[in-house]
Design a protein around this motif. Sequence first.
Motif, short mmCIF file in Angstrom:
data_model
loop_
_atom_site.label_atom_id
_atom_site.label_comp_id
_atom_site.label_asym_id
_atom_site.label_seq_id
_atom_site.Cartn_x
_atom_site.Cartn_y
_atom_site.Cartn_z
N LYS A 115 13.66 15.58 -11.88
CA LYS A 115 14.15 14.26 -11.47
C LYS A 115 14.17 13.31 -12.67
CE LYS A 115 14.60 15.29 -7.10
NZ LYS A 115 15.92 15.33 -6.43
N GLU B 17 13.44 8.10 -10.16
CA GLU B 17 13.29 8.86 -8.93
C GLU B 17 11.82 9.24 -8.72
OE1 GLU B 17 17.26 11.37 -8.35
OE2 GLU B 17 16.40 11.72 -10.34
N GLU C 146 18.20 2.19 -3.48
CA GLU C 146 18.36 3.61 -3.82
C GLU C 146 18.49 3.83 -5.32
OE1 GLU C 146 22.39 1.78 -3.23
OE2 GLU C 146 20.47 1.79 -2.14
#
Length: 585
Positions: free
Chosen positions: A560, A564, A579
């Motif tokens: 990742k 993240e 997000e």
Amino acid sequence: MAEQMTGAEMVIQALVDQEVEHIFGYPGGAVLPIYDAIFQNDKVEHILVRHEQGATHAAEGYARSTGKCGVVLVTSGPGATNAVTGLTDALLDSIPMVCITGQVPTPLIGSDAFQECDTVGITRNCTKHNYLVKSVEDLPRILHEAFYVATSGRPGPVVIDIPKDVQFALGNYANPNISSHPTYKPQMEGELDAIKIAVDMMLKAERPVFYTGGGVINSGDDATKSLREMAELTGFPVTSTLMGLGAYPADGEQWLGMLGMHGTYEANMAMHDCDLMICVGARFDDRITGRIDAFSPNSRKIHIDIDPSSINKNIVVDLPIVGDCGHVLEEMVRLWRAKTNAPRTEEIQPWLQQIDQWRAVKSLRYEKSDSVIKPQYAIERLYELTKDRDVYITTEVGQHQMWAAQHFHFNQPNRWMTSGGLGTMGYGLPASVGVQVAHRDALVIDIAGEASVQMTMQEMSTAVQYGLPIKIFILNNEYMGMVRQWQELLHGGRYSSSYSESLPDFVMMAQAFGAHGIMCDDPKELDDKIMEMIEIDKPVLFDCRVTKEENCLPMIPSGKAHHEMILPDTADIGNIIDEKGKVLV
């Protein structure tokens, strides 16, 4: 003036000439001539370890805490192969070490003689350089050359393999005073034009960050001083790898905390969103970069490193500067002062405000408890009760290592000894022995895990023998904690062989070694027990029973990107982070 002596005597004389005071080792047939020479000298103290891996880690701790070269002496065959883990560890973490190994007599090399192995072949890929000494006439040069290679440029381990007949042979010894080498010429000073460009880039940046590593500490006190001066002059935020902790003070206003897989949210987000990254003495390893194709996608990158092979190895950079961190930073300070004597705090204010928003997430928080000891709380209390003392910290490898990096705060360099690149379980206990040998009056604490510490527990005997009052602070969760955490997150909670069954009674084990044992499982008693550990003048095993299934967070999962991250109480965090990882409050 040359003086005639045996090869074994040359080894000791070279150590004296190199101002070596301590050597860590274990005797065997192929090094007995050297041990006989040690017996007849009073200038170099030999520390008898219980396993050759312990010798190498002790030498690493000694070197890392002093800035000097660690020295190891082991026998041939299994003595040399047992040292391989420590040699590899030192290579990956750039620790200066000279490891002297015995070898069977030269006529027997290649005959599969007793305790023979191809030491040079075995250690070729886990050392900076290695030697097989075939003639006593070559020995003085090789001994001193090894120290030069180990300590100059990017530091690392060097092996000198000395056959037994060479140790017995007579030859002429003189100190060659090696300060250069015809084929090894590390570049110390960075290219001036490149440094000028770097300063110009820094003057134009809107979202800059200093990304620092162990190379700053390896470069010495001047590099640390110049880094701090550069940070103050620019007003730029500073983060660090695991190996670089202490180069910039943890109580500094510009400190972001450690970055990487278990780094802080603010450090990782700053790395992801910066427009200029100034990498100083770090190597862009995978625990820092995460997913390569998503690593800091919108930044220009400056990379300062003494090792040219590290440049563009993992991450392609915009401006490489090959040179010693100390020299380059000093030149940067000079050029910055020539252009402006004011920090760019006002120009980068929006960036600093964004960082403050990321800090507000408090990514190192954890749920407190009055009934059980949380590992984070144990580290916090250990820090608070020792921060005003002359303290040095070593660690084993695992969750406890990351909790120590997160919650124990370092304001000085050379106070944090841990296994970074290789991640060697069992490193911390022997490393603490080496640190305590170098700093007899200091408080030396190994923050350990109950699984990792058992790998080199025999070195408690070394600590007792030499009166080294090391403190082994075990965060005992009865699991191989980091293994269990990955099994929980990535393997459906199938805890294959990660539970530590049949653990020893650490208090009774301490007593068996002649050390002092303490057990604590009540947070209300923790402070008193820590003070008991600190104040007793002998080696201590402290069995601190912590919550069994605590996860070490924050965490960037494998594969990742920096933004993240898995954060504590992720469900709650999700309400204030979109997000893309941007804080919404």
